[in-house]
Design a protein around this motif. Structure first.
Motif, short mmCIF file in Angstrom:
data_model
loop_
_atom_site.label_atom_id
_atom_site.label_comp_id
_atom_site.label_asym_id
_atom_site.label_seq_id
_atom_site.Cartn_x
_atom_site.Cartn_y
_atom_site.Cartn_z
N ASP A 80 -2.12 -78.95 9.43
CA ASP A 80 -3.12 -78.02 8.64
C ASP A 80 -2.58 -77.19 7.78
O ASP A 80 -1.42 -76.22 7.99
N HIS A 81 -2.75 -77.34 6.31
CA HIS A 81 -1.79 -76.72 5.30
C HIS A 81 -2.29 -75.12 5.09
O HIS A 81 -1.44 -74.27 4.40
N ARG A 82 -3.48 -74.80 5.60
CA ARG A 82 -3.95 -73.26 5.14
C ARG A 82 -2.78 -72.41 6.24
O ARG A 82 -2.69 -71.26 5.87
N ILE A 83 -2.73 -73.06 7.41
CA ILE A 83 -1.76 -71.91 8.19
C ILE A 83 -0.55 -72.57 8.84
O ILE A 83 0.24 -71.91 9.37
N GLY A 84 -0.11 -73.56 8.22
CA GLY A 84 1.19 -74.21 8.48
C GLY A 84 1.45 -74.73 9.72
O GLY A 84 2.58 -74.83 10.11
N LEU A 85 0.34 -75.23 10.24
CA LEU A 85 0.40 -75.71 11.68
C LEU A 85 0.62 -77.40 11.54
O LEU A 85 -0.11 -78.01 11.03
N THR A 86 1.52 -77.73 12.23
CA THR A 86 1.84 -78.99 12.65
C THR A 86 1.73 -79.63 13.99
O THR A 86 2.57 -78.92 14.75
N LEU A 87 1.07 -80.51 14.28
CA LEU A 87 1.03 -80.88 15.64
C LEU A 87 1.35 -82.63 15.70
O LEU A 87 0.79 -83.30 14.92
N TYR A 88 2.05 -82.99 16.87
CA TYR A 88 2.43 -84.45 16.82
C TYR A 88 1.59 -84.94 17.89
O TYR A 88 2.06 -85.41 18.99
N SER A 142 -14.39 -77.45 6.53
CA SER A 142 -14.74 -78.11 4.90
C SER A 142 -13.63 -78.05 4.24
O SER A 142 -12.75 -77.08 4.21
N GLY A 143 -13.77 -79.23 3.22
CA GLY A 143 -12.50 -79.19 2.41
C GLY A 143 -11.91 -80.71 2.40
O GLY A 143 -12.74 -81.64 2.52
N VAL A 144 -10.77 -80.98 1.79
CA VAL A 144 -10.52 -82.31 1.54
C VAL A 144 -9.40 -82.61 2.93
O VAL A 144 -8.45 -81.85 3.01
N HIS A 145 -9.76 -83.78 3.34
CA HIS A 145 -8.84 -84.30 4.45
C HIS A 145 -8.07 -85.35 4.04
O HIS A 145 -8.64 -86.54 3.45
N ARG A 146 -6.60 -85.35 3.83
CA ARG A 146 -6.00 -86.64 3.48
C ARG A 146 -5.32 -87.50 4.66
O ARG A 146 -4.93 -86.92 5.59
N ILE A 165 -7.02 -79.16 2.92
CA ILE A 165 -6.73 -78.34 4.14
C ILE A 165 -5.77 -79.26 5.11
O ILE A 165 -5.30 -78.50 5.73
N ARG A 166 -5.88 -80.41 5.09
CA ARG A 166 -5.17 -80.98 6.31
C ARG A 166 -4.84 -82.38 5.93
O ARG A 166 -5.51 -83.19 5.16
N GLU A 182 -6.87 -76.93 19.61
CA GLU A 182 -5.70 -76.28 19.61
C GLU A 182 -5.90 -75.74 17.92
O GLU A 182 -5.25 -74.78 17.67
N VAL A 183 -6.18 -76.70 17.16
CA VAL A 183 -6.33 -76.52 15.73
C VAL A 183 -7.22 -75.28 15.41
O VAL A 183 -7.12 -74.45 14.80
N MET A 184 -8.51 -75.80 16.14
CA MET A 184 -9.48 -74.57 15.64
C MET A 184 -9.26 -73.28 16.42
O MET A 184 -9.64 -72.20 15.61
#
Length: 358
Positions: free
Chosen positions: A317-325, A178-182, A305-306, A337-339
């Motif tokens: 994902d901005h909440r946990i600072g996770l970046t996946l290429y 839930s939240g704003v996806h950009r 959120i993302r 992996e994100v969840m």
């Protein structure tokens, strides 16, 4: 913590007796309730018994080391002592996680609502991509999808789409969405190759039943109208679409995907129950935890959120600072992996809150 574990073990034994009691077995509603409680306690009790066995092993090894032993046997006892000490530390951490209160909604089905945000048609196209992403994720987990309502655009996206995902543990996996996806990409309508930024909002609601929330149907206004948009036969020919307004909260739900007015009413009522339940649940949570906030959001539609950056092939994902290429895989429903990372962060946050409270 260990006093609580001892109490749980005693309760577990009492439940074992109760679920084998013929009088309780005869009352299937009570029996199922006790069986659920027993099942929930089983992994905790089993892990606690492992912990106690390891602690007893440590005590036995220490007692043996006080005796006269030959060198080879002494070394074996020391090795066993070291193994049990390591095991105890691991089991402590596992027990701490198991004692984190479970979200009572985790095993429920979910209703997902996706709306195009800033960006016009491009936002609607992105909403369509998000819908496909979740549909593919559901397919990977062998969950079923039931479309509740759509508002399509000519280019193939959605100004709004709502659907139900039915499957064990659906809410536990999807509640962090839930939240704003950009999105940052070059739109199909852009001839100059410029990157545009658009948004879509996602709301994930646990399916609610009458036992979860009470709705007085006298407080619900039901309007019928003709369905609009892409839809083939029966669209704009009968008053099959339904709009429900919950007067006390002002919540409005529309459903027009079914050809039958009765089916659209059933679908709309499901969504209405979920939205009213979510409103009450959020008010309750905020009342008891206004001074403590989990690090992972699970519902604020205004929270960004993302970000999905297509030119760079990355998802952040901005909440946990996770970046996946791996944007192509993620958009194709490879979300585990994100969840997993979000769930782990949430668990750690709750463990810290619990430690602070103690």
């Amino acid at each position: 913590m260990f006093d609580r574990l001892a109490e749980i073990e005693i309760k577990y034994g009492e439940l074992a007796d109760q679920i084998n009691d013929p009088d309780i077995i005869a009352n299937q509603t009570q029996w199922r309730k006790l069986m659920k409680e027993y099942s929930d306690m089983t992994p905790i009790v089993e892990k606690y018994r492992e912990y106690k066995a390891a602690k007893e092993g440590i005590e036995e090894s220490l007692m043996m080391l006080e005796e006269k032993l030959d060198d080879d046997f002494r070394e074996l006892v020391k090795e066993e002592l070291a193994e049990n000490k390591e095991k105890v530390e691991i089991l402590k951490k596992e027990l701490t996680i198991l004692l984190i209160p479970k979200d009572p909604n985790d095993e429920k089905n979910v209703i997902v609502e996706i709306r195009g945000g800033a960006g016009g048609d491009e936002a609607a196209l992105f909403a369509g991509r998000l819908f496909r992403m979740y549909a593919r994720y559901a397919e990977r987990r062998k969950w079923r999808i039931e479309i509740l309502n759509t508002n399509e655009i000519d280019l193939g996206g959605f100004r709004e789409v709502s659907f139900m995902i039915k499957g064990e543990g659906a809410y536990s996996r999807l509640k962090y969405e839930s939240g704003v996806h950009r999105v940052q990409r070059v739109p199909v309508t852009e001839s100059g190759g410029r990157i545009h930024t658009s948004t879509a909002t996602v709301a994930v609601l646990p399916e609610a039943e009458e036992v979860d929330v009470h709705i007085d149907m006298n407080d619900v206004r039901v309007d019928v109208f003709r369905a609009s948009g892409n839809g083939g036969q029966c669209v704009n020919t009968t008053d099959s679409a339904v709009r429900m307004t919950h007067i006390p909260t002002g919540i409005v739900v529309s459903c027009q995907n079914e050809k039958s007015q009765l089916k659209n009413k059933e679908q709309a009522l499901k969504v209405l129950y979920a939205r009213v339940y979510e409103r009450e649940r959020r008010a309750h949570d905020e009342a008891i935890a206004s001074d403590r906030r989990s690090q992972v959001g699970t519902g604020d539609r205004s929270e960004r959120i993302r970000t999905y950056n297509f030119p760079q092939g990355r998802v952040t994902d901005h909440r946990i600072g996770l970046t996946l290429y791996k944007i192509d895989a993620i958009m194709d429903g490879d979300l585990d992996e994100v969840m997993d990372a979000l769930a782990t962060t949430d668990q750690m946050s709750k463990m810290q809150e619990g430690a602070t409270a103690e």
